[in-house]
Design an enzyme around this catalytic site. Structure first.
Site, PDB file in Angstrom:
ATOM      1  N   GLN A 100       0.849  -1.194   0.000  1.00  0.00           N
ATOM      2  CA  GLN A 100       0.000   0.000   0.000  1.00  0.00           C
ATOM      3  C   GLN A 100       0.884   1.243   0.000  1.00  0.00           C
ATOM      4  OE1 GLN A 100      -2.231   1.916   3.197  1.00  0.00           O
ATOM      5  NE2 GLN A 100      -4.126   1.490   2.076  1.00  0.00           N
ATOM      6  N   TYR A 186      -5.887  11.105   3.777  1.00  0.00           N
ATOM      7  CA  TYR A 186      -4.511  11.364   3.375  1.00  0.00           C
ATOM      8  C   TYR A 186      -4.475  12.121   2.041  1.00  0.00           C
ATOM      9  CZ  TYR A 186      -3.699   8.398   7.364  1.00  0.00           C
ATOM     10  OH  TYR A 186      -3.707   7.895   8.638  1.00  0.00           O
TER      11      TYR A 186
END
Length: 364
Positions: A100, A186
């Site tokens: 990720q 994010y």
């Protein structure tokens, strides 16, 4: 009873043994001072490699992309060497693992990014958001984030390139593919959601503009490693880290349509899972299914039965079980055999050593 979870599934060029996913979970145990994956992490992931797919913990694509102390990176030679230990251990157990890739944007503190000011879509501080730092003097702890600066066009181009290079690095380090972290407040999410993006150029304002950064990052990574090795994590209804969208169903159905055009392997939906969280409607899930033709993974407090129901309904193809995988390295076997799930110890989730990471037993 749980047969639907144990049918093989095609993910890009890969055939996965089952539909159980270990999702990304920050564990903050990278080796210091260079934020490298290590033997302890290799053991942890190898223990859990009976999942059909493991998605590694959030891994920063640059020094500026780091939000919390002790999270791993994937931009230096040492970091790639560390990740090779992990992917080799998982593959030795016949597991499949994606990396990720994340950039936290404004969800950080200068202490974590070499004294720099964080960057974001806009110069808006995330309110009531804290991050974990280790300044080497006062002991590790949580501090408020600071106000970021708005990214310039040059900053945007630089970060697109960092994601492209990180995708190449992930394959070089032995990962089977990558997941772009576009969720949970994010950096990518800061561009997508209306209330965290006040830009007036081609990256802000209209929905098309707010999705442009996502589009460019995915385009660069597809060119680098191929669409079949790419997934994207989205969190349509979560308001984590201060990102809120005014029309999430419209926004995220459009995001799914955009990702479908890139022909990526999967979308991973993080459902809001706190108490009294907004519930994703069946209609919303049907709209996402109609918009995206690849594999759909859902995560968020799933039980075995809820997971089976989701797959049998046709709305989901795979189900991710987060914290159950922390304390149950043999979770797929426990699901298949109807065995109880051990509880995790919240005190050892972030930071520390093997305790609470690799010492959870399998069911006996």
């Amino acid at each position: 009873m749980t047969a639907a979870l144990f049918n093989p599934i095609q993910l890009g060029q890969l055939t996965l043994a089952n539909r159980i996913v270990m999702p990304p979970m920050t564990r903050s145990r990278a080796s210091q001072p260079d934020d490298s994956a290590n033997d302890m992490m290799a053991t942890y992931y190898a223990q859990r490699s009976t999942a059909g797919l493991i998605i590694g913990e959030g891994t920063q694509v640059s020094a500026m992309g780091k939000g919390y102390a002790w999270t791993p990176g994937i931009y230096s030679d040492n970091q790639l060497t560390g990740w090779r230990k992990v992917t080799s251990a998982v593959h030795a157990n016949n597991g499949v693992m994606f990396a990720q890739l994340w950039h936290v944007g404004r969800v950080t503190h200068p202490e974590n990014i070499n004294g720099q000011q964080p960057i974001s879509s806009s110069a808006i501080k995330a309110e009531n958001v804290k991050v974990f730092i280790d300044d080497g003097e006062n002991g590790p702890g949580f501090v408020d984030v600071v106000k970021p600066r708005e990214m310039t066009k040059a900053d945007i181009q630089q970060v697109v390139e960092q994601f492209r290079q990180a995708a190449l690095n992930a394959i070089k380090a032995g990962f089977d593919g990558i997941e772009l972290h576009a969720a949970n407040g994010y950096l990518i999410n800061q561009f997508i959601d209306s209330e965290s993006n006040l830009r007036t150029d081609e990256y802000g304002g209209s929905l098309t503009n707010r999705l442009r950064f996502l589009d460019q990052v995915i385009g660069a990574m597809v060119e680098a490693i191929g669409a079949d090795k790419i997934g994207v994590r989205l969190a349509p209804l979560t308001t984590l880290n201060g990102t809120v969208d005014a029309t999430p169903e419209l926004t995220y159905t459009a995001a799914a349509s955009l990702l479908n055009k890139h022909n990526i392997a999967y979308i991973h939906i993080a459902e809001a899972d706190w108490d009294d969280a907004p519930v994703m409607s069946v209609e919303f899930k049907q709209a996402l299914r109609a918009a995206f033709k690849g594999v759909l993974i859902y995560a968020g407090k799933y039980t075995s039965q809820r997971a089976v129901d989701a797959i049998e309904s046709g709305l989901a193809d795979m189900i991710a079980f987060g914290r159950p995988f922390v304390a149950n390295p043999d979770l797929p076997a426990r699901i298949k055999l109807g065995q109880p799930w051990a509880p995790h110890n919240p005190e050892t989730l972030f930071g520390g050593d093997e305790k609470g990471l690799t010492d959870y037993p399998v069911f006996s």
